[in-house]
Write a protein that holds these residues in place. Structure first.
Motif, PDB file in Angstrom:
ATOM      1  N   LEU A 197      -2.015   1.689  -0.328  1.00  0.00           N
ATOM      2  CA  LEU A 197      -1.526   0.573  -1.145  1.00  0.00           C
ATOM      3  C   LEU A 197      -0.893  -0.518  -0.291  1.00  0.00           C
ATOM      4  N   VAL A 198      -0.184  -0.136   0.757  1.00  0.00           N
ATOM      5  CA  VAL A 198       0.456  -1.117   1.634  1.00  0.00           C
ATOM      6  C   VAL A 198      -0.595  -2.031   2.277  1.00  0.00           C
ATOM      7  N   GLN A 199      -1.801  -1.517   2.481  1.00  0.00           N
ATOM      8  CA  GLN A 199      -2.859  -2.296   3.126  1.00  0.00           C
ATOM      9  C   GLN A 199      -3.575  -3.254   2.178  1.00  0.00           C
ATOM     10  N   LYS A 200      -3.321  -3.126   0.888  1.00  0.00           N
ATOM     11  CA  LYS A 200      -3.991  -3.985  -0.092  1.00  0.00           C
ATOM     12  C   LYS A 200      -3.212  -5.290  -0.276  1.00  0.00           C
ATOM     13  N   ASN A 201      -3.867  -6.405  -0.037  1.00  0.00           N
ATOM     14  CA  ASN A 201      -3.210  -7.698  -0.167  1.00  0.00           C
ATOM     15  C   ASN A 201      -2.773  -7.990  -1.595  1.00  0.00           C
ATOM     16  N   GLU A 202      -3.427  -7.356  -2.562  1.00  0.00           N
ATOM     17  CA  GLU A 202      -3.085  -7.614  -3.963  1.00  0.00           C
ATOM     18  C   GLU A 202      -1.754  -6.976  -4.372  1.00  0.00           C
ATOM     19  N   VAL A 203      -1.267  -6.013  -3.577  1.00  0.00           N
ATOM     20  CA  VAL A 203      -0.074  -5.246  -3.944  1.00  0.00           C
ATOM     21  C   VAL A 203       1.189  -5.964  -3.481  1.00  0.00           C
ATOM     22  N   LEU A 204       2.087  -6.236  -4.427  1.00  0.00           N
ATOM     23  CA  LEU A 204       3.378  -6.843  -4.101  1.00  0.00           C
ATOM     24  C   LEU A 204       4.447  -5.788  -3.863  1.00  0.00           C
ATOM     25  N   ALA A 205       4.401  -4.726  -4.668  1.00  0.00           N
ATOM     26  CA  ALA A 205       5.440  -3.694  -4.572  1.00  0.00           C
ATOM     27  C   ALA A 205       4.986  -2.459  -5.324  1.00  0.00           C
ATOM     28  N   PHE A 206       5.624  -1.328  -5.000  1.00  0.00           N
ATOM     29  CA  PHE A 206       5.415  -0.118  -5.809  1.00  0.00           C
ATOM     30  C   PHE A 206       6.656   0.756  -5.731  1.00  0.00           C
ATOM     31  N   VAL A 207       6.865   1.529  -6.795  1.00  0.00           N
ATOM     32  CA  VAL A 207       7.990   2.470  -6.870  1.00  0.00           C
ATOM     33  C   VAL A 207       7.475   3.763  -7.477  1.00  0.00           C
TER      34      VAL A 207
END
Length: 214
Positions: free
Chosen positions: A182-192
């Motif tokens: 997920l960290v490598q996906k440019n679309e992802v701003l954040a996750f919890v």
């Protein structure tokens, strides 16, 4: 006729002249008839104008077979997949928050975004369940899921990676990998980590960049 006098000669000459005149008149009449016949024929041709063959409508006009269309969009999508490919060798540990759930926020995203995400201020719009998938299949499924969600304007999704209770040694194989991907996906701003009622330690809530809704 026996010629006995000059008068008889004149009569003979007159008869011959009359015969010649009659013959000439007959020839002239024949020529006039031929001229009128030709004129009538030309009159029809001139009035009708150029003549063209009428197409036979009983014949089917078959369209030429068109070449198959080139799947340009499919090619572009395939190229996008290659560009957006994510790696198993990427280590995102240094980018994660140092809290117990190892949350993540992209540089420039405030801590308040994580807090609002934990509180459920963004409703979950789609979900991906990776249970039972091998690592390669799970990685591809996650990449495609994030890309499509962003394309359709989805902002918040849940990714279920499982707690690893059925894995050998009870180790959650996908849990750490999903975070790295997920960290490598440019679309992802954040996750919890998800709240207990949303999957707890077996799932993540992911906030995506605003996308153009199709």
């Amino acid at each position: 006729m026996k010629i006995t006098s000059l008068q008889d000669l004149k009569k003979i000459q007159k008869t011959i002249a009359d015969a010649a005149a009659l013959k000439a008149a007959q020839q002239a009449a024949e020529l006039e008839a031929q001229r009128r016949k030709a004129a009538q024929k030309n009159l029809f041709v001139n009035a009708a104008g150029a003549v063209h063959r009428i197409p036979d409508k009983r014949k089917a006009l078959l369209k030429k077979e068109q070449p198959p269309p080139i799947a340009i969009q499919l090619q572009l999508d395939e190229q996008a997949v290659l560009v957006e490919a994510i790696s198993d060798g990427f280590d995102a540990s240094s980018l994660l928050e140092t809290d117990d759930s190892l949350s993540y926020r992209r540089p420039g995203i405030g801590i308040d975004v994580l807090q609002r995400l934990r509180k459920g201020e963004w409703s979950i719009q789609r979900q991906l369940d990776l249970h039972g998938l091998r690592s390669d299949a799970a990685r591809d499924a996650l990449s495609g899921f994030i890309r499509e969600a962003h394309k359709h304007g989805i902002r918040c999704v849940r990714v279920v990676h499982g707690k690893g209770l059925s894995s050998p040694g009870k180790t959650p194989v996908l849990k750490g990998k999903v975070r790295n991907w997920l960290v490598q996906k440019n679309e992802v701003l954040a996750f919890v980590q998800a709240r207990p009622m949303e999957g707890g330690a077996g799932a993540l809530l992911v906030l995506l960049q605003p996308g153009q809704h199709l």
